[in-house]
Design a protein around this motif. Structure first.
Motif, PDB file in Angstrom:
ATOM      1  N   ARG A   1       0.849  -1.190   0.000  1.00 30.57           N
ATOM      2  CA  ARG A   1       0.000   0.000   0.000  1.00 30.57           C
ATOM      3  C   ARG A   1       0.885   1.241   0.000  1.00 30.57           C
ATOM      4  O   ARG A   1       1.993   1.236   0.549  1.00 30.57           O
ATOM      5  N   LEU A   2       0.387   2.295  -0.650  1.00 35.30           N
ATOM      6  CA  LEU A   2       1.101   3.565  -0.736  1.00 35.30           C
ATOM      7  C   LEU A   2       0.267   4.643  -0.060  1.00 35.30           C
ATOM      8  O   LEU A   2      -0.905   4.830  -0.398  1.00 35.30           O
ATOM      9  N   ILE A   3       0.853   5.336   0.901  1.00 33.41           N
ATOM     10  CA  ILE A   3       0.202   6.446   1.593  1.00 33.41           C
ATOM     11  C   ILE A   3       0.932   7.722   1.211  1.00 33.41           C
ATOM     12  O   ILE A   3       2.161   7.801   1.317  1.00 33.41           O
ATOM     13  N   PHE A   4       0.184   8.714   0.751  1.00 35.76           N
ATOM     14  CA  PHE A   4       0.790   9.953   0.273  1.00 35.76           C
ATOM     15  C   PHE A   4       0.714  11.039   1.339  1.00 35.76           C
ATOM     16  O   PHE A   4      -0.338  11.277   1.934  1.00 35.76           O
ATOM     17  N   LYS A   5       1.853  11.716   1.556  1.00 36.11           N
ATOM     18  CA  LYS A   5       1.894  12.860   2.456  1.00 36.11           C
ATOM     19  C   LYS A   5       2.538  14.045   1.741  1.00 36.11           C
ATOM     20  O   LYS A   5       3.505  13.881   1.002  1.00 36.11           O
ATOM     21  N   HIS A   6       1.984  15.210   1.983  1.00 42.62           N
ATOM     22  CA  HIS A   6       2.464  16.432   1.331  1.00 42.62           C
ATOM     23  C   HIS A   6       3.719  16.959   2.034  1.00 42.62           C
ATOM     24  O   HIS A   6       3.799  16.993   3.261  1.00 42.62           O
ATOM     25  N   TYR A   7       4.684  17.389   1.226  1.00 41.97           N
ATOM     26  CA  TYR A   7       5.892  18.013   1.771  1.00 41.97           C
ATOM     27  C   TYR A   7       6.332  19.115   0.808  1.00 41.97           C
ATOM     28  O   TYR A   7       7.379  19.020   0.152  1.00 41.97           O
ATOM     29  N   PRO A   8       5.530  20.191   0.687  1.00 40.29           N
ATOM     30  CA  PRO A   8       5.892  21.282  -0.232  1.00 40.29           C
ATOM     31  C   PRO A   8       7.158  21.988   0.242  1.00 40.29           C
ATOM     32  O   PRO A   8       7.227  22.441   1.389  1.00 40.29           O
ATOM     33  N   LEU A   9       8.139  22.077  -0.618  1.00 40.07           N
ATOM     34  CA  LEU A   9       9.407  22.700  -0.248  1.00 40.07           C
ATOM     35  C   LEU A   9       9.294  24.221  -0.284  1.00 40.07           C
ATOM     36  O   LEU A   9       8.584  24.785  -1.131  1.00 40.07           O
ATOM     37  N   PRO A  10       9.994  24.912   0.611  1.00 39.27           N
ATOM     38  CA  PRO A  10       9.877  26.372   0.710  1.00 39.27           C
ATOM     39  C   PRO A  10      10.234  27.112  -0.570  1.00 39.27           C
ATOM     40  O   PRO A  10       9.646  28.130  -0.894  1.00 39.27           O
ATOM     41  N   GLY A  11      11.193  26.605  -1.317  1.00 34.36           N
ATOM     42  CA  GLY A  11      11.612  27.289  -2.523  1.00 34.36           C
ATOM     43  C   GLY A  11      10.679  27.114  -3.710  1.00 34.36           C
ATOM     44  O   GLY A  11      10.863  27.744  -4.742  1.00 34.36           O
ATOM     45  N   HIS A  12       9.677  26.253  -3.581  1.00 32.45           N
ATOM     46  CA  HIS A  12       8.731  25.991  -4.665  1.00 32.45           C
ATOM     47  C   HIS A  12       7.423  26.720  -4.376  1.00 32.45           C
ATOM     48  O   HIS A  12       6.585  26.254  -3.605  1.00 32.45           O
ATOM     49  N   LYS A  13       7.234  27.868  -5.012  1.00 25.26           N
ATOM     50  CA  LYS A  13       6.094  28.729  -4.695  1.00 25.26           C
ATOM     51  C   LYS A  13       4.757  28.117  -5.102  1.00 25.26           C
ATOM     52  O   LYS A  13       3.721  28.448  -4.520  1.00 25.26           O
ATOM     53  N   ARG A  14       4.763  27.248  -6.109  1.00 17.22           N
ATOM     54  CA  ARG A  14       3.512  26.645  -6.561  1.00 17.22           C
ATOM     55  C   ARG A  14       3.173  25.359  -5.812  1.00 17.22           C
ATOM     56  O   ARG A  14       2.084  24.805  -5.982  1.00 17.22           O
ATOM     57  N   ALA A  15       4.113  24.882  -4.997  1.00 20.95           N
ATOM     58  CA  ALA A  15       3.934  23.579  -4.367  1.00 20.95           C
ATOM     59  C   ALA A  15       2.799  23.566  -3.346  1.00 20.95           C
ATOM     60  O   ALA A  15       1.984  22.636  -3.325  1.00 20.95           O
ATOM     61  N   ALA A  16       2.736  24.578  -2.478  1.00 18.16           N
ATOM     62  CA  ALA A  16       1.697  24.601  -1.446  1.00 18.16           C
ATOM     63  C   ALA A  16       0.299  24.742  -2.061  1.00 18.16           C
ATOM     64  O   ALA A  16      -0.611  23.975  -1.701  1.00 18.16           O
ATOM     65  N   PRO A  17       0.070  25.683  -3.002  1.00 17.70           N
ATOM     66  CA  PRO A  17      -1.252  25.745  -3.641  1.00 17.70           C
ATOM     67  C   PRO A  17      -1.649  24.432  -4.315  1.00 17.70           C
ATOM     68  O   PRO A  17      -2.815  24.034  -4.284  1.00 17.70           O
ATOM     69  N   ALA A  18      -0.668  23.760  -4.923  1.00 21.45           N
ATOM     70  CA  ALA A  18      -0.957  22.467  -5.549  1.00 21.45           C
ATOM     71  C   ALA A  18      -1.342  21.433  -4.499  1.00 21.45           C
ATOM     72  O   ALA A  18      -2.232  20.601  -4.721  1.00 21.45           O
ATOM     73  N   ALA A  19      -0.677  21.480  -3.339  1.00 22.63           N
ATOM     74  CA  ALA A  19      -1.009  20.551  -2.258  1.00 22.63           C
ATOM     75  C   ALA A  19      -2.438  20.785  -1.751  1.00 22.63           C
ATOM     76  O   ALA A  19      -3.194  19.834  -1.515  1.00 22.63           O
ATOM     77  N   TYR A  20      -2.812  22.056  -1.592  1.00 22.82           N
ATOM     78  CA  TYR A  20      -4.177  22.369  -1.140  1.00 22.82           C
ATOM     79  C   TYR A  20      -5.202  21.917  -2.188  1.00 22.82           C
ATOM     80  O   TYR A  20      -6.290  21.437  -1.842  1.00 22.82           O
ATOM     81  N   THR A  21      -4.838  22.048  -3.455  1.00 21.98           N
ATOM     82  CA  THR A  21      -5.717  21.599  -4.538  1.00 21.98           C
ATOM     83  C   THR A  21      -5.922  20.086  -4.468  1.00 21.98           C
ATOM     84  O   THR A  21      -7.050  19.589  -4.588  1.00 21.98           O
ATOM     85  N   ALA A  22      -4.828  19.357  -4.270  1.00 23.78           N
ATOM     86  CA  ALA A  22      -4.919  17.899  -4.178  1.00 23.78           C
ATOM     87  C   ALA A  22      -5.744  17.480  -2.961  1.00 23.78           C
ATOM     88  O   ALA A  22      -6.504  16.506  -3.016  1.00 23.78           O
TER      89      ALA A  22
END
Length: 539
Positions: free
Chosen positions: A174-195
């Motif tokens: 089984r695969l469990i996904f956890k978000h880890y948006p990196l600080p230098g990636h400005k689009r990462a957090a919005p993408a995480a909230y979208t997911a």
């Protein structure tokens, strides 16, 4: 002589005139054949037939000759067909051998190749809420917890090989996904909230694949929502909700605790594996973990659904070097602050960098001639650069008695602060290790300061008192060595790596955001955090 000439040669009993006639006919027909198109086989055949007819006194060729010609042509066609078929069979056989060899080679690599190298033998327990996106059954024998960032190209490259590897172990992984948006990636957090919002409508994995393909861009999200028939209003509310941000923050914190500092990172049955891998690499990991899991289940007579909890019994909640709280409490020196307590360390009047309303405040006590303070500066600077809008650094002087000129260096820094150049002088003092007034004046001149004013401030009682006040604060909170830090009131000692600072920062950030969501203004977070904190190490 050509074949045509040979076939048209007259017999011995023919007259000379007949021979000349035949030769003329042959010459004319050969000329026609040269002028005919190269692919006009019929014209060539007619020319040959005419020559043959001339040789036979003008009589047409017998019907048997035509039949023989057709049979010959048919035989040649069949021969060509057989040859083509043979070549095709050879090519197909060659490629079949290559494909078979490839898969045999892959199988050999998986079964008999080098075993995956573990970072260490320790298992780590990742905090799970129970609502994370998951592929595979709850009773799988191998649990893979992935920490990923939708803007990270290595995470994107990891998705397909892992999915392909898992397909060969249906029911066992089984695969469990956890978000880890990196600080230098400005689009990462919005993408995480979208997911996360997509997950609330059971479409996480669809968005997971599309966000990676779009390199975390979310401009196509309205189209995806419409295409999939999702509730657009609910999606927008979920995406902007505090719950989405809290879930992503919790995922990030759970990763930081077990040593995740970059992406992708995977914790497989408690073992840490960092970076991307190809399909075979993943199969090797799964095979190794699955084999061990089956042995443990058999030895302990465990049901499949009991195995993961059994493996986690002796797992650590934190990686070595992470802040010690709870069950791995660090031994304290006599008079040293408790790293699980909160201390109300004052920041008023001290030099600071970073926004005043930062959610995390780091108070540093240091000595300019302490080699460990110089060493840790790199990690502290990295923290400020990584989280420029969320961290404030407050610097307090703690010159140690073992460094006789360190107090003078502190005075030089505070004298430069009178002209707005504290941090510039601070950096030069660590870099140059200057120790005398003349050396301090040279630095002041380099910084464009009014050197006369700098010297007057340096020798003033006000600067002397300011240094003494910082030392008094340090002693009140048990700081007898350097460097020492209080991060939102939590104590951290020594020249730690950036990863340790980041782990504690992430923990304090989650707490601060909770206060923010509860109505505390950002400018009041630090005061709120330390409001009930200890005012000295003796409390």
């Amino acid at each position: 002589m050509s074949k045509v000439d040979d076939e048209s040669k007259p017999s011995d009993d023919e007259t000379l005139e007949e021979s000349r006639t035949i030769e003329r006919l042959a010459s004319l027909e050969a000329e026609k054949a040269k002028q005919a198109p190269a692919d006009d086989a019929k014209a060539v055949a007619e020319a040959s037939a005419a020559v043959a007819a001339g040789a036979g006194g003008g009589e047409p060729p017998a019907g048997g000759s035509k039949a023989k010609a057709k049979a010959k042509a048919k035989g040649e066609d069949k021969s060509k067909g057989n040859k083509l078929l043979g070549n095709l069979v050879f090519v197909l056989g060659f490629f079949a051998t290559l494909v078979a060899g490839y898969y045999v080679g892959q199988w050999v690599r998986v079964k008999f190749g080098d075993k995956p190298q573990l970072e260490d033998d320790q298992r780590y327990r990742v905090a799970l809420r129970g609502d994370e996106p998951q592929r595979g059954p709850d009773d799988a024998l191998v649990t893979i917890i992935e920490f990923a960032d939708f803007q990270c190209p290595y995470c994107a490259d990891s998705a397909e090989p892992l999915e392909s590897a898992m397909s060969g172990y249906e029911g066992d992984v089984r695969l469990i996904f956890k978000h880890y948006p990196l600080p230098g990636h400005k689009r990462a957090a919005p993408a995480a909230y979208t997911a996360w919002a997509a997950h609330q409508q059971d479409q996480f994995w669809v968005f997971h694949d599309r966000l990676f393909a779009a390199k975390s861009a979310i401009d196509k999200v309205p189209d995806w929502i419409k295409e999939l028939g999702l509730d657009a209003s609910k999606f927008g509310e979920d995406m902007e909700s505090a719950a989405a941000k809290q879930a992503v923050d919790q995922d990030t914190l759970s990763g930081s605790k077990v040593g995740v500092t970059g992406t992708p990172a995977f914790v497989v049955n408690g073992h840490m594996y960092r970076g991307k891998r190809d399909e075979v690499g993943w199969k090797q990991i799964i095979e190794a973990e699955l084999e061990y899991a089956k042995d443990v289940a058999d030895d302990q007579d465990l049901e499949r659904g009991e195995l993961y909890d059994f493996l986690m019994q002796d797992a650590l909640d934190r990686q070595v070097g992470a802040p010690a709280t709870g069950r791995t409490k660090r031994e304290r020196r006599p008079g040293e602050p408790d790293d699980s307590a909160v201390y109300a360390v004052p920041v008023e009047g001290a030099p600071s960098t970073g926004p005043d309303d930062a959610l995390v405040t780091v108070v540093e006590f240091a000595d300019y001639h302490c080699p460990y303070c110089a060493r840790v500066k790199t990690a502290v600077d990295q923290l400020l650069e990584t989280y420029p809008d969320q961290v404030r650094l407050v610097y307090r002087q703690r010159p140690l008695a073992m460094h006789p000129q360190a107090r003078d260096a502190s005075k030089a820094a505070l004298a430069a602060a009178e002209q707005g150049k504290f941090w510039e002088m601070h950096d030069l003092l660590f870099l140059r290790q200057s120790k005398t007034l003349d050396e301090f004046k040279t630095l002041a001149e380099e910084l464009g300061l009014d050197v006369a004013k700098f010297e007057a401030d340096y020798q003033s009682q006000a600067i002397e008192d300011a240094v003494a006040a910082d030392v008094t604060v340090a002693q009140r909170f048990g700081i007898s060595g350097t460097p020492a830090f209080f991060i939102n009131g939590r104590y951290l000692s020594g020249a730690q790596d950036f990863s340790v600072f980041e782990q504690i920062f992430q923990e304090r950030l989650v707490e601060a955001k909770t206060l923010l969501e509860g109505g505390t203004p950002a400018s009041g977070v630090y005061a709120k955090v330390i409001a009930d904190g200890k005012s000295s190490v003796k409390e």
